[in-house]
Design a protein around this motif. Sequence first.
Motif, PDB file in Angstrom:
ATOM      1  N   SER A   9     100.090  64.900  11.315  1.00 11.47           N
ATOM      2  CA  SER A   9      99.948  63.835  10.467  1.00 11.47           C
ATOM      3  C   SER A   9     100.464  63.241   9.270  1.00 11.47           C
ATOM      4  N   GLY A  10     100.783  62.391   8.899  1.00 11.26           N
ATOM      5  CA  GLY A  10     101.195  62.340   7.413  1.00 11.26           C
ATOM      6  C   GLY A  10     101.606  60.306   7.170  1.00 11.26           C
ATOM      7  N   ILE A  11     101.717  61.128   5.573  1.00 11.62           N
ATOM      8  CA  ILE A  11     101.197  59.394   5.209  1.00 11.62           C
ATOM      9  C   ILE A  11     102.240  59.608   3.975  1.00 11.62           C
ATOM     10  N   THR A  12     103.451  58.352   3.909  1.00  8.24           N
ATOM     11  CA  THR A  12     104.083  58.784   2.604  1.00  8.24           C
ATOM     12  C   THR A  12     103.945  57.292   2.146  1.00  8.24           C
ATOM     13  N   MET A  13     103.286  57.445   0.452  1.00 10.74           N
ATOM     14  CA  MET A  13     102.931  56.348  -0.364  1.00 10.74           C
ATOM     15  C   MET A  13     103.397  56.412  -1.653  1.00 10.74           C
TER      16      MET A  13
ATOM     17  N   GLN B 224     102.976  51.529   1.817  1.00  9.97           N
ATOM     18  CA  GLN B 224     102.708  52.680   2.803  1.00  9.97           C
ATOM     19  C   GLN B 224     102.824  53.251   4.190  1.00  9.97           C
ATOM     20  N   ASN B 225     103.459  54.282   3.902  1.00  8.91           N
ATOM     21  CA  ASN B 225     104.115  54.583   5.762  1.00  8.91           C
ATOM     22  C   ASN B 225     103.447  55.505   6.196  1.00  8.91           C
ATOM     23  N   SER B 226     102.634  54.815   7.593  1.00 13.86           N
ATOM     24  CA  SER B 226     101.043  57.007   7.797  1.00 13.86           C
ATOM     25  C   SER B 226     102.337  56.799   9.023  1.00 13.86           C
ATOM     26  N   TYR B 227     102.034  57.724   9.692  1.00 13.29           N
ATOM     27  CA  TYR B 227     102.085  58.205  11.294  1.00 13.29           C
ATOM     28  C   TYR B 227     100.867  59.014  11.639  1.00 13.29           C
ATOM     29  N   GLY B 228     100.639  58.998  12.481  1.00 14.69           N
ATOM     30  CA  GLY B 228      98.823  59.647  12.850  1.00 14.69           C
ATOM     31  C   GLY B 228      98.809  60.983  13.552  1.00 14.69           C
TER      32      GLY B 228
ATOM     33  N   ASN C 127      99.607  49.773  -2.726  1.00 14.69           N
ATOM     34  CA  ASN C 127      99.633  49.792  -1.391  1.00 14.69           C
ATOM     35  C   ASN C 127     100.717  49.643  -0.054  1.00 14.69           C
TER      36      ASN C 127
END
Length: 289
Positions: free
Chosen positions: A220-224, A282-286, A280
């Motif tokens: 998983s990851g988050i671009t923020m 953000q671009n996230s994926y689980g 805030n």
Amino acid sequence: MKSVTEYKEYREYVLDYYRERKRCSAFTWREFAKLAGFASGSYLKLVCDGKTRLREEGAKKTGLAMGLLGYELDYFVLLVRYESAKTEQEKKKCFEEMQALGEVNRVRILGSEMYTYYETWKHSVVRELAVAMPGAKPIEIAKVCKPAISAADVSESLRFLVKSGLLKRDIKGNYHQTNASLSTGNLNVVAVAVHSQLRQMGELALEALDKLPISERHFSGITMGMTDECYKKVVEELAECRKRIVSIVSANKSIEKVCRLNMQLFPLTENIHGRAVAPNAQNSYGPQK
């Protein structure tokens, strides 16, 4: 005074030498510099203060002025060369030369065991499996590794782990960890090997992404967007999370498999100056489906 081979930084050794001479006599920085052949009487003090550095020729002169000869002089010069090295490969080569000096002259090089341990992912995996598989032969341990490694690699790793005190073997031939967890401490030389292991673990993660089913892996990851202050807080949170995970695993007395958790946080852009960006955004994926 300790042997030079027990030091990890050349400035620390030079400063300890100066203090020891000063304690026993009216030794001065000017006298020290003159013995080493430097025109400036304050040069070696500036070196120890971190305001300048020794070059290789200066390292040889300083080492001789401190009475170092043979492999001890060579080791001191390598300490200087290590600090001046611009790439990890250069640092790695320097430390391996230090290790070789230690082996030939039968002296312990500070950080040598942990450097070897972190240089490859195999030692950390074998250290866990040897305890989890009592009585297992090297070939049996080798076969459960992902990717599979040779029985010879396992045998070599076991010998190293026992010799370095990272594993102990009881009278029944079973292995036990001398410490439940390991730390790199503050040894700069170990950092080079840790970087090498992190690269290897990153490559294994890519293999796992392609080869393992979703049920056996978690990605998983988050671009923020972040501020420097926010970055520091996230790093602190990751450190606390890592501690909690270690506690959970330590409380578990049985092992069914060995896993690797990579924790990565790094910039995808340069710092943006003079412009505000919504914090805030953000671009996230689980976990990947």
